[in-house]
Design an enzyme around this catalytic site. Structure first.
Site, PDB file in Angstrom:
ATOM      1  N   HIS A  13       1.853  10.240  22.214  1.00  0.00           N
ATOM      2  CA  HIS A  13       2.768  10.070  21.079  1.00  0.00           C
ATOM      3  C   HIS A  13       2.623  11.319  20.207  1.00  0.00           C
ATOM      4  CE1 HIS A  13       1.462   5.856  21.912  1.00  0.00           C
ATOM      5  NE2 HIS A  13       2.672   5.493  21.542  1.00  0.00           N
TER       6      HIS A  13
ATOM      7  N   ASP B 292      -0.406  11.154  18.025  1.00  0.00           N
ATOM      8  CA  ASP B 292      -1.748  11.196  18.634  1.00  0.00           C
ATOM      9  C   ASP B 292      -2.269  12.620  18.652  1.00  0.00           C
ATOM     10  OD1 ASP B 292      -1.032   8.631  19.564  1.00  0.00           O
ATOM     11  OD2 ASP B 292      -0.548   9.383  21.567  1.00  0.00           O
TER      12      ASP B 292
ATOM     13  N   GLU C 265      10.102   0.761  27.463  1.00  0.00           N
ATOM     14  CA  GLU C 265       8.899   0.014  27.846  1.00  0.00           C
ATOM     15  C   GLU C 265       8.973  -1.398  27.276  1.00  0.00           C
ATOM     16  OE1 GLU C 265       5.197   2.144  27.270  1.00  0.00           O
ATOM     17  OE2 GLU C 265       4.147   0.267  26.910  1.00  0.00           O
TER      18      GLU C 265
ATOM     19  N   GLU D 279       4.585  -2.189  31.884  1.00  0.00           N
ATOM     20  CA  GLU D 279       3.138  -2.260  31.603  1.00  0.00           C
ATOM     21  C   GLU D 279       2.596  -3.626  31.998  1.00  0.00           C
ATOM     22  OE1 GLU D 279       1.670  -0.429  28.052  1.00  0.00           O
ATOM     23  OE2 GLU D 279       0.282  -2.073  27.679  1.00  0.00           O
TER      24      GLU D 279
ATOM     25  N   HIS E 131       1.897  -6.180  29.275  1.00  0.00           N
ATOM     26  CA  HIS E 131       3.131  -6.640  28.634  1.00  0.00           C
ATOM     27  C   HIS E 131       3.827  -7.681  29.510  1.00  0.00           C
ATOM     28  CE1 HIS E 131       3.454  -2.571  26.285  1.00  0.00           C
ATOM     29  NE2 HIS E 131       2.327  -3.204  26.077  1.00  0.00           N
TER      30      HIS E 131
ATOM     31  N   ASP F 206      -2.658  -8.053  23.778  1.00  0.00           N
ATOM     32  CA  ASP F 206      -2.558  -6.852  24.598  1.00  0.00           C
ATOM     33  C   ASP F 206      -3.906  -6.137  24.586  1.00  0.00           C
ATOM     34  OD1 ASP F 206      -1.253  -4.979  26.122  1.00  0.00           O
ATOM     35  OD2 ASP F 206      -0.249  -3.986  24.450  1.00  0.00           O
TER      36      ASP F 206
ATOM     37  N   ASP G 277      -5.255  -4.318  26.860  1.00  0.00           N
ATOM     38  CA  ASP G 277      -5.203  -2.970  27.459  1.00  0.00           C
ATOM     39  C   ASP G 277      -6.487  -2.592  28.185  1.00  0.00           C
ATOM     40  OD1 ASP G 277      -2.641  -2.543  26.580  1.00  0.00           O
ATOM     41  OD2 ASP G 277      -3.194  -1.272  24.892  1.00  0.00           O
TER      42      ASP G 277
ATOM     43  N   ASP H 281      -2.495   3.298  30.414  1.00  0.00           N
ATOM     44  CA  ASP H 281      -2.398   2.887  29.009  1.00  0.00           C
ATOM     45  C   ASP H 281      -3.483   1.823  28.802  1.00  0.00           C
ATOM     46  OD1 ASP H 281      -1.754   2.309  26.461  1.00  0.00           O
ATOM     47  OD2 ASP H 281       0.348   1.796  26.825  1.00  0.00           O
TER      48      ASP H 281
HETATM   49  C1  XLS Z   1       1.816  -0.625  23.211  1.00  0.00           C
HETATM   50  C2  XLS Z   1       2.474   0.262  24.152  1.00  0.00           C
HETATM   51  C3  XLS Z   1       2.373   1.738  23.793  1.00  0.00           C
HETATM   52  C4  XLS Z   1       3.378   2.510  24.583  1.00  0.00           C
HETATM   53  C5  XLS Z   1       3.707   3.842  24.020  1.00  0.00           C
HETATM   54  O1  XLS Z   1       1.561  -1.793  23.474  1.00  0.00           O
HETATM   55  O2  XLS Z   1       1.967   0.031  25.420  1.00  0.00           O
HETATM   56  O3  XLS Z   1       1.081   2.201  24.002  1.00  0.00           O
HETATM   57  O4  XLS Z   1       2.983   2.679  25.900  1.00  0.00           O
HETATM   58  O5  XLS Z   1       4.241   3.767  22.762  1.00  0.00           O
HETATM   59 NI    NI Z   2       2.256   1.190  27.123  1.00  0.00          NI
HETATM   60 NI    NI Z   3       0.615  -2.055  25.565  1.00  0.00          NI
END
Ligand code: XLS
Ligand code: NI
Ligand code: NI
Length: 436
Positions: free
Chosen positions: A100, A103, A231, A267, A270, A306, A308, A338
Site C-alpha cells: 500500500h 506502508d 479483493e 483471499e 476473506h 481475519d 491472516d 497477505d
Molecule cells: C485486508 C486486506 C488487505 C488487502 C490490501 O483484509 O486483505 O490487506 O489485501 O488492501
Molecule cells: Ni488481502
Molecule cells: Ni485480509
C-alpha cells in the site's frame, strides 16, 4: 549491509531435510505440468504485514522486535526499511512483493508532502528492484487507516473525501506504473456500512463505480497496462462490505460496465469469513474468467475474524492449486502472502519461518494438485457424473433445442427419469487423500 546476518538464501534441500530454514517442496526450477514451480507460484511478500506489522491487537501494543526500525515516521526510517525488505525478499527467493502507498512511505502534513515522500521511497524501491530483480506484483492505496476515511473512501458521504481518495489512487497508480507493477488492487477497506439508517446504498455504489471508472480512464491516459483487481471481503472493518464475495463483486462489475477491466484478487481468510471455501471462490471466479490473483493466508477455525495466518494446511493449498491449474495458471497474478506472524512470534527470524512454511505448503499443494490431475480420477468421475447431458435429451437442452412443451412430451412418454446414482462423496474424499 546485512540485516539478517545469520540467515543465508533459503535453499531447496528436499523432503528429508530437517533444516527449518530450507525448502522441502519448493524447488523453483523444477518443471511441473510443463512450467517451473517458480512460474506456477509467482510468490509475493507483502510490505504491510512483513515490514510494518507490529503485533498489536485490540488488547495490547505491538510486541515485534525489529532492530532496524527506529519506530519513527521519518523518510530515513522508511528508506532503511526498503533495504531490509529487499534483503528479506532475496533471501526468501521471492520474485515479487506488494504494498500500500502508506506502508512504504510516511504521510506528511499535506497531500503534496505525502506525495513527495512517496516519490522518494519509490526511487529507492525502483533502485532495489533493478539491483535484485525482485518485481512488484501489485500496488494499492490505503484508504482505510487515516481517520478521514471513517465513512469510506469512494463510498464516503463526504464528497471531498471522495476527491481525496481519487487523488490518492491517481498517485498510487502512477507509482505502481513507474515500478512496473503487474496489477493494481482495490480492497475496499471501509467501502461498506455499519448502519443502514444513515446510508444511501445506491448513491454509495454509484460513487464507487465512478471511482473505478476514473481509474480505468487514468490507466489509459498514463499507459498503465497492469490488471485491475478487486479483493472481496464480507466484513471487518465494516459490518457489511460491498465487495462481500466473488459473486457480489461480479454483479457490481457487470452492473456498472466494469467487467472488461477487472479481475478478482481472492483471499483465503476473506472467503471463509464470507461463509465459502477458497475452492468455491476460485471455481466461481475461474469459470467466469476473472481469477486474477491470490492473497494466500488462512483463518483459524475457532476465531471469527481475519487472522491472516500463514497457510500450512496441505488440503487447503492442494485445493487452491487445483483451481489455479484448472483455470490455466496465473497470468499477472501470483501467490501473495497477505499473512502475518503471530504476536507471540516476535523475532525477525519468525518472518523467515513463516514464509518458508507458506511457500513450501503451496509448493506441496502444487505437486499434489498436479498428481491428482495426472491420474484424473476426480475429473473422470465428474465427467461421468454428467454424462446424461452429453447426448439425447440432455444435449438437446444444452443446445437450446428443447422447451417446456417438448420436455413435457418427453417425460409423458418416459414416465420417470433414469435412476439416480450415488454422489460418492466419501469415496472421492478418500481418493483426494491418496495424494496428500
Ligand atoms: C485486508 C486486506 C488487505 C488487502 C490490501 O483484509 O486483505 O490487506 O489485501 O488492501
Ligand atoms: Ni488481502
Ligand atoms: Ni485480509
Amino acid at each position: 549491509m546485512a540485516y539478517f546476518p545469520e540467515i543465508s538464501k533459503i535453499q531447496y534441500e528436499g523432503p528429508k531435510s530437517r533444516n527449518p530454514l530450507a525448502f522441502r517442496w519448493y524447488n523453483p526450477d523444477e518443471i511441473i505440468e510443463g512450467k517451473t514451480m517458480k512460474d506456477h507460484l509467482r510468490f509475493s511478500i507483502v510490505y504491510w504485514h512483513t515490514m510494518r506489522g507490529t503485533g498489536s491487537d485490540p488488547f495490547g501494543p505491538g510486541t515485534a522486535v525489529r532492530p532496524w526500525d527506529d519506530g519513527s515516521n521519518s523518510v530515513e526510517n522508511a528508506l532503511k526499511r526498503v533495504e531490509v525488505a529487499f534483503e528479506l525478499f532475496q533471501k526468501l527467493d521471492a520474485p515479487y512483493y506488494a504494498f500500500h502507498d502508506r506502508d512504504v512511505a510516511p504521510e506528511g502534513e499535506s497531500l503534496r508532502e505525502t506525495n513527495a515522500n512517496f516519490d522518494k521511497i519509490a526511487d529507492a524501491l525502483l533502485a532495489h528492484q533493478k539491483g535484485t530483480g525482485v518485481k512488484l506484483l501489485w500496488g494499492t492505496a490505503n484508504m482505510f487507516s487515516n481517520p478521514r476515511f471513517m465513512h469510506g473512501a469512494g463510498t464516503s458521504c463526504n464528497a471531498e473525501v471522495f476527491a481525496y481518495a481519487a487523488a490518492q489512487v491517481k498517485k498510487a497508480m502512477e507509482v505502481t506504473h513507474r515500478l512496473g507493477g503487474e496489477n493494481y488492487v482495490f480492497w475496499g477497506g471501509r467501502e461498506g456500512y455499519q448502519c443502514l439508517y444513515n446510508t444511501d446504498m445506491k448513491r454509495e455504489l454509484d460513487h464507487l463505480a465512478k471511482l473505478l471508472h476514473m481509474a480505468v480512464d487514468y490507466a489509459k491516459k498514463i499507459g498503465f497496462k497492469g490488471q485491475f483487481l478487486i479483493e472481496p471481503k464480507p466484513k471487518e472493518p465494516t459490518k457489511h462490505q460491498y465487495d462481500s464475495d466473488a459473486a457480489a463483486c461480479l454483479n457490481f462489475l457487470r452492473a456498472y460496465d466494469l467487467l472488461p477491466y477487472f479481475k478478482l484478487n481472492l483471499e483465503t481468510n476473506h472467503a471463509t469469513l464470507a461463509g465459502h471455501t477458497m475452492m468455491h471462490e476460485m471455481d466461481y471466479s475461474g469459470m467466469q474468467g476473472v481469477l486474477g490473483s491470490l492473497d494466500a493466508n488462512t483463518g483459524d477455525l475457532l476465531l471469527g475474524w481475519d487472522t491472516d495466518q500463514f497457510p500450512t494446511d496441505y488440503y487447503l493449498t492442494a485445493q487452491t492449486m487445483l483451481m489455479v491449474l484448472k483455470y490455466g495458471g496465473f497470468t499477472t497474478g501470483g501467490v501473495n502472502f497477505d499473512a502475518k506472524v503471530r504476536r507471540e512470534s516476535f523475532e525477525p527470524i519468525d518472518l523467515f519461518h513463516a514464509h518458508v512454511g507458506g511457500m513450501d505448503a503451496f509448493a506441496r499443494g502444487l505437486r499434489i494438485a498436479a498428481e491428482i490431475r495426472k491420474e484424473g480420477l476426480l475429473d473422470s468421475f465428474v465427467k461421468n457424473r454428467y454424462r446424461s447431458w452429453d447426448s439425447g435429451i440432455g444435449a438437446e437442452i444444452e443446445a437450446g433445442k428443447a422447451d417446456f412443451a417438448s420436455l413435457e412430451k418427453y417425460m409423458l412418454e418416459k414416465g420417470e427419469p433414469a435412476a439416480n446414482e450415488s454422489g460418492r462423496q466419501e469415496m472421492l474424499e478418500n481418493i483426494f487423500n491418496l495424494y496428500i
